[in-house]
Design an enzyme around this catalytic site. Sequence first.
Site: not given
Ligand code: GLC
Length: 798
Positions: A490, A633
């Site tokens: 994302d 993240k």
């Molecule tokens: C979160 C989102 C997913 C995405 C991931 C990586 O888990 O829900 O859709 O692929 O992040 O960005």
Amino acid sequence: MQFGYFDAERREYVITRPDTPAPWANYLGSPKYGAIITANAGGYSFVESGAAGRLLRYHFNQDDTPGRYIYLRDDEDGDFWSASWLPVAKSLEEARYTCRHGTGYTAISAQYRGIASEATYYVPLEGSHEVWLLRLRNTGSTPRTLSILGAAELTNDGHYEQDSVNLQYTQFITRTFYEDGLLLQTINENCRQAVNGNTQDMRFFTLCGGPVISYSGDRESFLGAYHGYEAPTGVRDGKLTGQMNYGGNTCAALHTRLQLPPGGEAQLVFLLGEKSREQATTLRRQYEKYPERPARELAALQAHWHGLLNNFQVNTPSAPLNHMMNTWNAYQCFITFIWSRAASLTYCGLRNGYGYRDTVQDIQGIIHLAPDMAREKLLFMLSAQVHHGGALPLVKFTHDPGHENSPEDPEYAKQTGHPSYRADDALWLFPTVYKYIAETGEHSFLDEVVSYADKGEDTVYKHMKKAIDFSMQHLGIYGLPAGLHADWNDCLRLGEQGASVFVALQLYYTFDIMERFALQRSDSGIADEMKRQREALGSLIETHCWNGDRYIRGISETGEMVGHRDSPEASLWMNPQSWAVISGHADEARARKIMDTIHEGLNTPWGMRLMSPPYKEHPFEGAQALLFNPGLKENGGIFLQPQGWLLLAEALLGHGNRAFDYYLESCPAAQNDSADTRRLEPYAYGQFAEGSQSPFAGRSNVHWLTGTASTVMVGCVEGILGLRPTLEGLHICPSTPAEWQGFTMRKNWRGKWLSITVQNPQGKESGCTCMRLNGQVVADGLLRWDLLAVENEVSITM
Ligand code: GLC
């Protein structure tokens, strides 16, 4: 440090210390009537929508209160405690608490001053109310007189945001009533109207098994001024004021009293929900009349869940793997499949729809356990493809195929907050549809006619072809697939001019799957075209994305290579390497090399980092990951979903030792002894763990609702355990640690049962040198369904 253990036989996780490092939760019910409950009875409930149908208040991100509280009070001396450790929080020297989280229920037991209690919380199968079943026993030698008080704090408005912030309004639209054992709450502007159009619904709380001797519908009068739930004045005094809410805050509190002689037992049932007054009264009467009903409902819940989980069971030398495969990873796959990303203790329910990629991935986690459920959701997701093949990034819970607007229309962005297409979304259909057909043998699934989201309809086969067309119509630099608004990541905005190597590899794999479908259907035109396109894309990837010892991650809109080995930041990425293996783009020698590169450059004791070094000073235009602190993240954190692809890639290469090492690094059950470091529930995956750049390395975040559940499940089932369904039959080719001498599996395959014994006499890491079916050698190592009896013995020698 340990806070509990796995009870494999009962399929429960047993929490023996209630002061867990974070609230450890479980899921009850379904999004129809959903409840999240922690080991201390904290959490919330809702009807149909966590954000718009919220019933119970919960303080997110704070102290795990309020909750579904049952207070016990000794009426001789006024001493009181709670059936869960919170809210009263008696010293753990005097009171003993144990919580059993099971499949669809949570049971909390307490021992205090000669009274044993067990509060079991559940939502009946297909039900839309919740039950708090309290069982009591006097284990002491003197008769006791006890007050029992159940209490819940209800929202003043089902819209949880309105309820929390718009007090000048929401405090004044609701009131409570007491009528014949029922504590009722009405809301004038019934926002539930928007969800189910039923204005008759009231919230109700009731008690069965004893007379209501006092009650309260007003929070302040229950708690007392400046008191919290740890010592409400109503509990302290052993009497509730009878005051109703009119312009304040709602609480539903009911009080009964009972006598327990030594050895004496009692049962009480509290019910909570949102129904008409008549329905609530009927429910109350039924539970009153049939005290055995809760036991029956609990047995039905267990039979339902255990029945689903029994469709695949393993017995390997690894206890953590067994716990996860047999119960917890599988259960989490169902939870993500059913609940999507709607409601948890992190997600408050605002996301009122299915993320396209998330859901199509979630389906993969349950195909081998519940193919019918997978089929239904898969058709639903196919109906959320736009007529040109692209997929709606967010599919509303109210999705109406044929009548939806698409990201081309500004209205769609306004309604969903998603401005444009992702490059990867529709491509997830390929492995998912493939797995579904391979598991079930339902080749005609491709002929099902399904609507598009906006207009028109096509067979599934054509939907798939259109998904490819969409990618081919969105090519960026060098003719590679454009990155658009995002790919799986994302936080990578590679745009219409740039390129995503992840999607390039996904598409490379897609051509291969589509070719297999086409060959099955003798559609040689498409089969040839897919082969040609795959080769053409393969050489583009080779020319523009191979970087000596790694694949790059993408190319930005301004032509910058993302993930180039000479970049000062983000020079090495995990996903393009594991996907080069999964997609078959990397040959064996290269596959070894890139997997070694990431092993050295990215691995940690808690899993592999998504990339390194994190962005700090050299982000490219679309590097949204910069927003996150380094090591968290997408900015170099240990994103957990890709660990499934990592171990799958190693397993496909036959590296059983490494695949299993990777598995253990991030396996929740394997970290039961370091639960204080990991922080999240040892029975559930989180979205990411923190990397070594965080002061809290190893800590996991964003529990339960994550794609990690399904990718790790697929990585284990297909990769490590080696069950690989194809369009022709079932291949079994384990990739396990060389030291495993063998293991067994039991699988329901299309209604027939396989009892599989794997032996590894030579200490290999992978492979299948001999397969026997019911004693007969299967020459080509392919299990065909038409050869099977109802019960089958399959033996594999590695
Ligand atoms: C979160 C989102 C997913 C995405 C991931 C990586 O888990 O829900 O859709 O692929 O992040 O960005």
